[in-house]
Design a protein around this motif. Structure first.
Motif, mmCIF file in Angstrom:
data_model
loop_
_atom_site.group_PDB
_atom_site.id
_atom_site.type_symbol
_atom_site.label_atom_id
_atom_site.label_comp_id
_atom_site.label_asym_id
_atom_site.label_seq_id
_atom_site.Cartn_x
_atom_site.Cartn_y
_atom_site.Cartn_z
ATOM 1 N N ASP A 1 3.340 4.862 6.024
ATOM 2 C CA ASP A 1 2.737 5.222 7.133
ATOM 3 C C ASP A 1 1.420 5.639 6.430
ATOM 4 O O ASP A 1 0.346 5.625 6.987
ATOM 5 C CB ASP A 1 3.591 6.427 7.419
ATOM 6 N N LEU A 2 1.374 6.549 5.091
ATOM 7 C CA LEU A 2 0.287 6.903 4.412
ATOM 8 C C LEU A 2 0.417 6.673 3.133
ATOM 9 O O LEU A 2 1.576 6.985 2.428
ATOM 10 C CB LEU A 2 0.188 8.387 4.799
ATOM 11 N N TYR A 3 -0.704 6.389 2.213
ATOM 12 C CA TYR A 3 -0.570 6.305 0.856
ATOM 13 C C TYR A 3 -1.836 7.001 0.555
ATOM 14 O O TYR A 3 -3.037 6.793 0.778
ATOM 15 C CB TYR A 3 -0.743 4.850 0.599
ATOM 16 N N GLY B 1 -3.310 -2.251 7.843
ATOM 17 C CA GLY B 1 -3.965 -0.868 7.429
ATOM 18 C C GLY B 1 -5.420 -0.639 7.428
ATOM 19 O O GLY B 1 -6.149 -1.465 7.716
ATOM 20 N N VAL C 1 -8.352 2.284 5.578
ATOM 21 C CA VAL C 1 -8.690 3.152 4.331
ATOM 22 C C VAL C 1 -9.758 4.159 4.730
ATOM 23 O O VAL C 1 -10.692 3.829 5.352
ATOM 24 C CB VAL C 1 -8.930 2.349 3.122
ATOM 25 N N HIS D 1 2.085 -3.713 9.555
ATOM 26 C CA HIS D 1 1.584 -3.601 8.463
ATOM 27 C C HIS D 1 -0.042 -3.571 8.121
ATOM 28 O O HIS D 1 -0.555 -4.019 7.111
ATOM 29 C CB HIS D 1 2.250 -4.485 7.299
ATOM 30 N N ASN E 1 -3.436 -3.670 3.073
ATOM 31 C CA ASN E 1 -2.045 -3.636 3.865
ATOM 32 C C ASN E 1 -1.187 -2.580 3.698
ATOM 33 O O ASN E 1 -1.392 -1.784 2.651
ATOM 34 C CB ASN E 1 -1.218 -5.037 2.809
ATOM 35 N N ALA E 2 -0.809 -2.002 4.851
ATOM 36 C CA ALA E 2 -0.142 -0.583 4.973
ATOM 37 C C ALA E 2 1.189 -0.737 4.930
ATOM 38 O O ALA E 2 2.156 -1.195 5.957
ATOM 39 C CB ALA E 2 -0.440 0.043 6.139
ATOM 40 N N VAL F 1 -4.625 5.260 2.516
ATOM 41 C CA VAL F 1 -4.520 3.998 3.160
ATOM 42 C C VAL F 1 -3.495 4.487 4.344
ATOM 43 O O VAL F 1 -2.403 5.201 4.174
ATOM 44 C CB VAL F 1 -3.922 2.896 2.332
ATOM 45 N N TYR F 2 -3.915 4.114 5.534
ATOM 46 C CA TYR F 2 -3.006 4.422 6.702
ATOM 47 C C TYR F 2 -2.550 3.162 7.391
ATOM 48 O O TYR F 2 -3.187 2.254 7.445
ATOM 49 C CB TYR F 2 -3.616 5.303 7.567
ATOM 50 N N ALA F 3 -1.333 3.496 8.096
ATOM 51 C CA ALA F 3 -0.886 2.330 9.216
ATOM 52 C C ALA F 3 -1.682 2.387 10.395
ATOM 53 O O ALA F 3 -1.692 3.578 11.061
ATOM 54 C CB ALA F 3 0.556 2.585 9.252
ATOM 55 N N ARG F 4 -2.427 1.475 10.711
ATOM 56 C CA ARG F 4 -2.881 1.235 12.042
ATOM 57 C C ARG F 4 -2.144 1.441 13.314
ATOM 58 O O ARG F 4 -2.369 1.738 14.609
ATOM 59 C CB ARG F 4 -4.038 -0.095 12.221
#
Length: 253
Positions: free
Chosen positions: A173-175, A14, A16, A12, A169-170, A196-199
């Protein structure tokens, strides 16, 4: 496409990346909404679906969407968090025009809103997907749009100043989050947003490319709303030159 395999358990963590849609493109999107009887959110959802499909995500693109969850008038004056999540599926099959895609998104969206009081947790319970600590159930991409608000006027010293709160916080996968901006006269002043992406899955440069391609999709559908999904150009001129010429030089062995 992701930069690394999905881990067994999501961290989780994230990052941006900002997305800025120019004023003239925003104004074109407003005209598109008016001409085809859709909302700005429907246009953004369709554009995200087109982008993801063109990047290789297939023809059935489910996204999560937050809704206010206040259908009952008895909730109007209550303080509390009533937000629910809908899952909207965008059908990109058959290579529709973007306007055709919009009508599909509109129809599915209105059907979903009629059932927005069904809690997301109940939907997961009924559908019983294979549960995993690696991904969010039913969808892995969320799309959100805030309504247009005129720029605040007055003494700049009295206005609030944005303050960063560290890395986000992610949950997904993608927001894709956007806010419509309007000038003092209520005219379109651009779309400001971020991804916002999951690292766990993506590196920042990859998401920066994705953000630029989303803006390119919006520019393309404003220029020609009847363009087919397969014809929407997601590559820049430099990227096309690199792929077709630099990496495909066949003039010698």
């Amino acid at each position: 496409p992701v930069d690394r395999p999905r881990p067994a358990v999501a961290s989780h963590e994230g990052g941006v990346v900002p997305v800025e849609v120019p004023v003239e493109v925003h104004a074109g999107l407003v005209r598109l909404c008016r001409e085809h009887g859709v909302t700005m959110f429907m246009v953004v959802q369709a554009a995200v679906a087109v982008l993801l499909s063109r990047l290789g995500a297939g023809e059935d693109i489910p996204v999560g969407v937050p809704v206010a969850g206040r259908l009952d008038e008895a909730l109007d004056d209550l303080v509390g968090f009533f937000v629910n999540t809908l899952v909207l599926r965008s059908d990109v099959s058959g290579d529709p025009s973007f306007t055709g895609m919009l009508q599909r998104v509109r129809r599915r969206g209105l059907e979903a809103l009629e059932n927005q009081d069904v809690p997301f947790e109940r939907l997961v319970e009924e559908l019983a997907p294979e549960r995993s600590m690696a991904r969010h159930p039913l969808f892995q991409v969320m799309v959100n749009l805030q309504q247009a608000t005129p720029h605040m006027a007055g003494d700049p010293a009295q206005l609030g100043v944005p303050f960063g709160a560290g890395e986000p916080n992610a949950r997904f996968d993608l927001y894709f989050g956007f806010a419509e901006e309007a000038d003092a006269g209520g005219r379109p002043a651009g779309l400001a947003g971020n991804i916002v992406y999951a690292r766990d899955l993506f590196d920042e440069p990859s998401v920066e490319v994705m953000a630029a391609r989303l803006v390119r999709v919006l520019e393309a559908v404003v220029a020609d709303p009847g363009v087919r999904v397969s014809e929407v150009a997601v590559l820049s001129g430099v990227e096309r030159e690199r792929l077709l010429v630099e990496w495909n030089a066949t003039g010698r062995d």
